[in-house]
Scaffold this active site. Sequence first.
Site, PDB file in Angstrom:
ATOM      1  N   LYS A  54       0.847  -1.203   0.000  1.00 26.28           N
ATOM      2  CA  LYS A  54       0.000   0.000   0.000  1.00 26.28           C
ATOM      3  C   LYS A  54       0.884   1.255   0.000  1.00 26.28           C
ATOM      4  O   LYS A  54       0.603   2.224  -0.716  1.00 26.28           O
ATOM      5  CB  LYS A  54      -0.947  -0.028   1.204  1.00 26.28           C
ATOM      6  CG  LYS A  54      -2.043  -1.077   1.030  1.00 26.28           C
ATOM      7  CD  LYS A  54      -2.757  -1.479   2.313  1.00 26.28           C
ATOM      8  CE  LYS A  54      -3.696  -2.668   2.020  1.00 26.28           C
ATOM      9  NZ  LYS A  54      -4.309  -3.252   3.220  1.00 26.28           N
ATOM     10  N   GLN A  98      -4.474  -2.084   9.568  1.00 23.41           N
ATOM     11  CA  GLN A  98      -4.378  -3.392   8.908  1.00 23.41           C
ATOM     12  C   GLN A  98      -4.997  -4.477   9.795  1.00 23.41           C
ATOM     13  O   GLN A  98      -4.636  -4.618  10.959  1.00 23.41           O
ATOM     14  CB  GLN A  98      -2.902  -3.710   8.605  1.00 23.41           C
ATOM     15  CG  GLN A  98      -2.700  -4.972   7.803  1.00 23.41           C
ATOM     16  CD  GLN A  98      -3.274  -4.875   6.386  1.00 23.41           C
ATOM     17  OE1 GLN A  98      -3.128  -3.868   5.714  1.00 23.41           O
ATOM     18  NE2 GLN A  98      -3.945  -5.922   5.943  1.00 23.41           N
ATOM     19  N   ASP A 121     -10.739   2.615   4.416  1.00 25.51           N
ATOM     20  CA  ASP A 121     -11.094   1.196   4.266  1.00 25.51           C
ATOM     21  C   ASP A 121     -12.611   1.012   4.293  1.00 25.51           C
ATOM     22  O   ASP A 121     -13.106  -0.066   3.955  1.00 25.51           O
ATOM     23  CB  ASP A 121     -10.460   0.373   5.408  1.00 25.51           C
ATOM     24  CG  ASP A 121      -9.456  -0.640   4.897  1.00 25.51           C
ATOM     25  OD1 ASP A 121      -9.431  -0.882   3.668  1.00 25.51           O
ATOM     26  OD2 ASP A 121      -8.707  -1.195   5.721  1.00 25.51           O
TER      27      ASP A 121
END
Length: 292
Positions: A54, A98, A121
Amino acid sequence: MTAQLIDGKAIAMKVREDIAAEVARRVIAGKPKPFLATVLVGHRPDSAAYVASKGKACQELGMGSISEHLPADATQEQVEALVSRLNADQNVNGILVQLPLPAHLDEERVLSLINIEKDVDGFSPINIGRLAQKGRKPLFVPCTPYGCLYLLEQVGVNIEGANAVVLGRSNIVGMPAALLLIGRNATVTVCHSRTRDLANVCRQADILIAAIGRTEMVRGDWIKPGAAVIDVGINSVPDATKKSGHRLVGDVCFDEAREVAGWITPVPGGVGPMTIAMLMKNTLHAAQIQDR
Ligand code: NAP
């Protein structure tokens, strides 16, 4: 019949090119680069690799990024303090924690804390709640399901009125994918580990999204002729012919399914590249909505 391959790598590349061009226009106009902060807790090699990729994508697209790393025994308070600091940092447009977090941490509390304008996200309860409600729009759509829908739309699959079957009901893939399909007026069936006669349910699907993490479980005779098959699964199987000793396969038996389906995504090179492309799209969007 041989299915048309949905080339996620090429489609993701085009998404990334468009984002890079928009980022360059922003910078020329004197606006700051979109900036992503990732939070990694612990040392899972797969999570570390995802976070690294990322950061690399941000760099390639002209965006800024920072990777925050806490030890595996970090306390709930430490993780929350980090997220609060990133929320308050005006240079940070997007925050990505994450997952999975180590088991002793309360994931829901951490995700709830992320400022909704920075929730790239799309996992905060507010974004998911809006996705589930008629007439409401989330600020951000979770990246993997967003990528699945984007692939279907790019190759011209008709979603409205279609029978869609989603295999898996996880918070990060199955459930938001089902909500997105409902929002596009598909008739959606969500399957999980207690579903009876899975094969027969799948056979009704004009659109089949498989996200169960079970190696090649979906066989060719589960597929309705002409269906669009999106394989989200990433499973590692031993392969002595590879230098690494393994290779990645999906939840769908590709060689069988491609003989029946109308469209199909490969693994790798299907949904995977789309997830990061959509994260970059969300990060750019975060910067745009935070422009004051
Ligand atoms: P997850 O949280 O483990 O959820 C799996 C889902 O599949 C659950 O809803 C589970 O049912 C269901 N399931 C498991 N075994 C089943 C079976 N035998 N029959 C029917 N349903 C079954 O997984 P996830 O995070 O959603 O990920 C799914 C897969 O997608 C994994 O392979 C993962 O690596 C991959 N993935 C790929 C990307 C990408 O970028 N390409 C991104 C995320 C995930 P229950 O709810 O009843 O337990």
